[in-house]
Design a protein around this motif. Structure first.
Motif, mmCIF file in Angstrom:
data_model
loop_
_atom_site.group_PDB
_atom_site.id
_atom_site.type_symbol
_atom_site.label_atom_id
_atom_site.label_comp_id
_atom_site.label_asym_id
_atom_site.label_seq_id
_atom_site.Cartn_x
_atom_site.Cartn_y
_atom_site.Cartn_z
ATOM 1 N N LEU A 21 0.795 -1.222 0.000
ATOM 2 C CA LEU A 21 0.000 0.000 0.000
ATOM 3 C C LEU A 21 0.831 1.276 0.000
ATOM 4 C CD1 LEU A 21 -2.745 -1.049 2.569
ATOM 5 C CD2 LEU A 21 -2.852 -1.096 0.081
ATOM 6 N N GLY A 22 2.133 1.164 0.178
ATOM 7 C CA GLY A 22 3.001 2.336 0.221
ATOM 8 C C GLY A 22 3.185 2.963 -1.152
ATOM 9 N N PRO A 23 3.985 4.016 -1.225
ATOM 10 C CA PRO A 23 4.176 4.737 -2.489
ATOM 11 C C PRO A 23 4.801 3.885 -3.586
ATOM 12 C CG PRO A 23 5.642 5.579 -0.779
ATOM 13 C CD PRO A 23 4.724 4.595 -0.120
ATOM 14 N N ASP A 24 5.542 2.854 -3.212
ATOM 15 C CA ASP A 24 6.148 1.975 -4.212
ATOM 16 C C ASP A 24 5.373 0.671 -4.380
ATOM 17 O OD1 ASP A 24 8.205 3.729 -4.815
ATOM 18 O OD2 ASP A 24 9.426 3.007 -3.148
ATOM 19 N N SER A 26 1.562 -1.546 -5.073
ATOM 20 C CA SER A 26 0.565 -1.608 -6.148
ATOM 21 C C SER A 26 -0.337 -0.388 -6.168
ATOM 22 C CB SER A 26 -0.289 -2.869 -5.981
ATOM 23 O OG SER A 26 0.513 -4.016 -6.071
ATOM 24 N N VAL A 27 -0.814 0.018 -5.017
ATOM 25 C CA VAL A 27 -1.721 1.165 -4.950
ATOM 26 C C VAL A 27 -1.024 2.429 -5.437
ATOM 27 C CG1 VAL A 27 -3.066 2.617 -3.381
ATOM 28 C CG2 VAL A 27 -3.100 0.134 -3.119
ATOM 29 N N GLY A 28 0.219 2.619 -5.046
ATOM 30 C CA GLY A 28 0.968 3.798 -5.467
ATOM 31 C C GLY A 28 1.170 3.845 -6.972
ATOM 32 N N VAL A 33 -0.656 6.218 -12.346
ATOM 33 C CA VAL A 33 -1.181 6.165 -13.714
ATOM 34 C C VAL A 33 -2.519 6.893 -13.795
ATOM 35 C CG1 VAL A 33 -2.018 4.642 -15.543
ATOM 36 C CG2 VAL A 33 0.066 4.057 -14.298
ATOM 37 N N PHE A 34 -3.378 6.696 -12.797
ATOM 38 C CA PHE A 34 -4.665 7.402 -12.803
ATOM 39 C C PHE A 34 -4.453 8.913 -12.773
ATOM 40 C CE2 PHE A 34 -7.271 3.700 -10.864
ATOM 41 C CZ PHE A 34 -7.380 3.119 -12.112
#
Length: 125
Positions: A21-24, A26-28, A33-34
């Motif tokens: 969940l961190g900046p590096d 999957s979520v980051g 891209v979004f």
């Protein structure tokens, strides 16, 4: 019964969770891209440049009724800054500038086409 896809689940361990969940994580990466695609006209610009090898800004203006020159220029600069579009200046008078997708922009198109198909397959009435 289908096996669970464990690599897509969010880990429960605090340290592993930060990696996901961190900046590096999957979520980051997906969020980045979004953010690159956010903007009313960016997807339209990308799809137009996907359909034609290169275009002048005047062609893009004609193909996208409702967009202003200012907004087109702003979005093209942002897409260029994000590495999705490249600007080629021919150094002529009157100015001759064309835009095309970069390798990164071209590699994003199959993802956008998959999102389009997902939308078509999951229409809600």
């Amino acid at each position: 019964m289908d096996e669970a896809i464990t690599h897509l689940k969010v880990p429960m361990d605090h340290e592993e969770r930060a990696v996901c969940l961190g900046p590096d994580g999957s979520v980051g990466h997906v969020g980045r891209v979004f953010r690159m695609l956010s903007g009313r006209w960016k997807l339209a610009i990308l799809f137009r440049l996907f359909a034609a090898p290169s275009m002048r800004s005047s062609q893009l203006l004609r193909d996208m009724p409702g967009i202003s020159q200012k907004m087109l220029t702003q979005h093209l600069r942002e897409l260029e800054g994000d590495g999705l579009v490249e600007r080629q200046d021919f150094g002529e008078q009157p100015p001759h500038v064309e835009y095309r997708l970069t390798r990164a922009g071209s590699s994003l198109m199959p993802v956008l086409l998959a999102v389009r198909e997902y939308s078509r397959d999951h229409l809600t009435v």
